[in-house]
Write a protein that holds these residues in place. Structure first.
Motif, mmCIF file in Angstrom:
data_model
loop_
_atom_site.group_PDB
_atom_site.id
_atom_site.type_symbol
_atom_site.label_atom_id
_atom_site.label_comp_id
_atom_site.label_asym_id
_atom_site.label_seq_id
_atom_site.Cartn_x
_atom_site.Cartn_y
_atom_site.Cartn_z
ATOM 1 N N ARG A 21 41.980 3.207 18.455
ATOM 2 C CA ARG A 21 42.025 2.087 17.524
ATOM 3 C C ARG A 21 43.465 1.819 17.110
ATOM 4 O O ARG A 21 44.190 2.752 16.737
ATOM 5 C CB ARG A 21 41.168 2.373 16.283
ATOM 6 C CG ARG A 21 39.700 2.496 16.620
ATOM 7 C CD ARG A 21 38.816 2.713 15.431
ATOM 8 N NE ARG A 21 37.444 2.966 15.862
ATOM 9 C CZ ARG A 21 36.438 3.239 15.045
ATOM 10 N NH1 ARG A 21 36.651 3.305 13.730
ATOM 11 N NH2 ARG A 21 35.211 3.446 15.519
ATOM 12 N N ASP A 23 45.121 1.204 14.636
ATOM 13 C CA ASP A 23 45.057 1.275 13.181
ATOM 14 C C ASP A 23 46.379 1.795 12.632
ATOM 15 O O ASP A 23 47.232 2.286 13.371
ATOM 16 C CB ASP A 23 43.912 2.221 12.776
ATOM 17 C CG ASP A 23 43.291 1.849 11.442
ATOM 18 O OD1 ASP A 23 43.918 1.074 10.696
ATOM 19 O OD2 ASP A 23 42.181 2.340 11.156
ATOM 20 N N TYR A 41 36.655 1.230 21.651
ATOM 21 C CA TYR A 41 36.838 1.337 20.197
ATOM 22 C C TYR A 41 35.895 2.386 19.616
ATOM 23 O O TYR A 41 36.217 3.076 18.653
ATOM 24 C CB TYR A 41 36.550 -0.033 19.584
ATOM 25 C CG TYR A 41 36.508 -0.094 18.074
ATOM 26 C CD1 TYR A 41 37.646 -0.450 17.362
ATOM 27 C CD2 TYR A 41 35.340 0.157 17.370
ATOM 28 C CE1 TYR A 41 37.622 -0.536 15.974
ATOM 29 C CE2 TYR A 41 35.297 0.084 15.991
ATOM 30 C CZ TYR A 41 36.445 -0.270 15.294
ATOM 31 O OH TYR A 41 36.411 -0.351 13.924
ATOM 32 N N LEU A 57 41.387 -4.229 15.877
ATOM 33 C CA LEU A 57 41.921 -2.880 16.109
ATOM 34 C C LEU A 57 41.804 -2.424 17.561
ATOM 35 O O LEU A 57 42.131 -1.288 17.884
ATOM 36 C CB LEU A 57 41.200 -1.870 15.208
ATOM 37 C CG LEU A 57 41.339 -2.097 13.699
ATOM 38 C CD1 LEU A 57 40.574 -1.027 12.934
ATOM 39 C CD2 LEU A 57 42.803 -2.101 13.283
#
Length: 461
Positions: A129, A131, A99, A62
């Motif tokens: 991140r 994501d 992160y 990520l």
């Protein structure tokens, strides 16, 4: 012309939203400082080598990686070449966006070894991140971290849990749970279940329990080579519920003579006794044997704060990580900390209506009766500011008083100051807090009267 937009998983914060964010940030910051923590910041970008291998397999996937400047990939993008070749990933990437705030904190401790120990710091900054955006999960978001480095004492773990508990209480959450477990206890349970050789695989699977349920975790355990007997043992023990100290005693015979497992139980017993000594409500801090926390660097107590409604995931998480700093310095330094997730905290508070009653930033609007009276309004507004009162001058000048009152109402400014010919002649000011609520008094008494009116309107500020 392309429509203006922002990247998926990021957000703009307009003034009303920023007031809410700053309210929560200042609350959390105040709690951190009340416990004796110092502020710190680190760069948004870190060297790739600093982050590499510190976040676990899933965390590393990520990372937002930054292309090394001068690589031929840029030539490919600009059409200067038809293809590129490279021998190693590091040939392309040398930096990444951070992160989390824990790894940078560990790097700082390795670089500045002269810092006094135990070193207590808090850090409130954004992280990134790569994501998949969804409710409560963003690609750019703020974390509020609080950490202690340089002591193995379980009192440090207790203090971090207490800080999270205090923050959630003072932010007004009516119900929450800080789930608590211990990595060494997990080690002992996995070993007792017959899965010692697959500890990492078992932890990765169990960490997905909230997402894929027991059936999904069972399937993943079997797919990873864990026997059905081991899986059955794990689920029977993870489901045990009891008052924390009673549950610890029930676990001792299950753990047997496993040294790590017994050490974990002893830590938890000390931690819960310290929480009890502070009169914390243990119904909010259950011992949850299914809690794993996915990051590889945890070595001791771990915890995660959640609310049942709305279902949004964890609000805070953390634990002890005694080996992470040593990856940078070569010398292990005990450390424990927690992250309070600002974005989810705010999302839940909004849904629960906990941010609806925030007062406006401006306390009083100073009107301008006419161009001739503008100097009087300017002087009065500045005198209020000198007394620490947030005062705004109507910048459109001498428009009709009704329009200026409407402006104050639209901005939710609760107090209006009027300096007309009568007031100026007698060095007075008229303060209004509603259509029929007004008082005329000397300008020198206005600051105290404004504070009194403000306290009446917003008693909790």
């Amino acid at each position: 012309m392309k429509k203006a937009s922002i990247p998926s998983g990021t957000r703009d914060f307009l003034p009303e939203q920023m007031r809410q964010r700053l309210y929560v940030i200042n609350k959390i910051k105040g709690i951190f400082e009340r416990f004796g923590y110092e502020p710190m910041e680190t760069p948004s970008i870190e060297k790739w080598e600093v982050l590499q291998g510190k976040l676990g397999e899933e965390g590393e996937q990520l990372l937002f990686k930054i292309l090394r400047r001068g690589t031929t990939v840029e030539d490919l993008r600009l059409g200067r070449t038809q293809s590129v070749t490279f021998e190693a990933f590091d040939d392309l990437v040398d930096l990444a966006l951070r992160y989390d705030l824990t790894v940078p904190f560990s790097r700082v401790l390795a670089m500045y070894g002269q810092l006094p120990k135990p070193f207590k710091r808090y850090q409130i900054q954004p992280v990134w991140r790569a994501d998949r955006p969804q409710k409560g999960r963003y690609r750019e978001f703020y974390q509020c971290d609080v950490d202690i480095a340089g002591t193995e004492s379980i009192l440090a773990d207790t203090e971090i849990v207490t800080i999270v508990y205090t923050a959630l209480k003072e932010l007004g959450f009516p119900a929450f749970r800080i789930r608590l477990n211990h990595r060494k206890l997990l080690n002992g349970l996995v070993s007792a279940a017959g899965g010692a050789a697959h500890f990492k695989d078992i932890c990765i699977a169990i960490d997905k329990l909230d997402k894929i349920g027991e059936d999904g975790v069972r399937k993943e355990l079997l797919d990873r080579g864990i026997t059905e007997e081991t899986a059955n043992n794990l689920f029977s023990w993870m489901g045990l519920k009891d008052e924390p100290l009673a549950l610890i005693e029930r676990l001792r015979p299950i753990i047997g003579d496993h040294a790590d497992g017994q050490a974990g139980l002893q830590d938890l017993q000390s931690l819960y006794n310290a929480l009890i000594a502070q009169d914390l409500d243990l119904r909010c801090i259950p011992l949850d044997l299914s809690l794993v926390r996915g990051l590889d660097y945890y070595t001791g107590p771990i915890f995660e704060a959640v609310v049942d409604e709305p279902a949004i995931g964890s609000l805070s998480g953390g634990g002890r990580y005694d080996k992470l700093i040593g990856k940078f310095s070569g010398n292990d330094t005990p450390a424990v900390g927690a992250t309070i997730g600002l974005e989810r905290i705010i999302d839940v508070m909004q849904e629960l209506g906990l941010l609806n009653a925030l007062p406006p930033k401006t306390q009083v609007l100073v009107t301008v009766f006419s161009d001739d009276f503008l100097p009087h309004s300017l002087r009065f507004a500045q005198s209020l500011r000198a007394q620490g009162i947030c005062a705004e001058l109507h910048l459109k000048g001498a428009s009709k008083i009704n329009k200026q009152i409407k402006y104050a109402n639209d901005r939710a400014i609760p107090i209006i100051a009027i300096l007309g010919p009568e007031e100026v002649a007698q060095n007075n000011v008229q303060l209004r807090t509603g259509p029929t609520e007004q008082i005329t008094l000397p300008q020198t008494e206005a600051p105290q009267q404004i504070r009194t009116l403000w306290q009446r309107l917003f008693p909790n500020t």
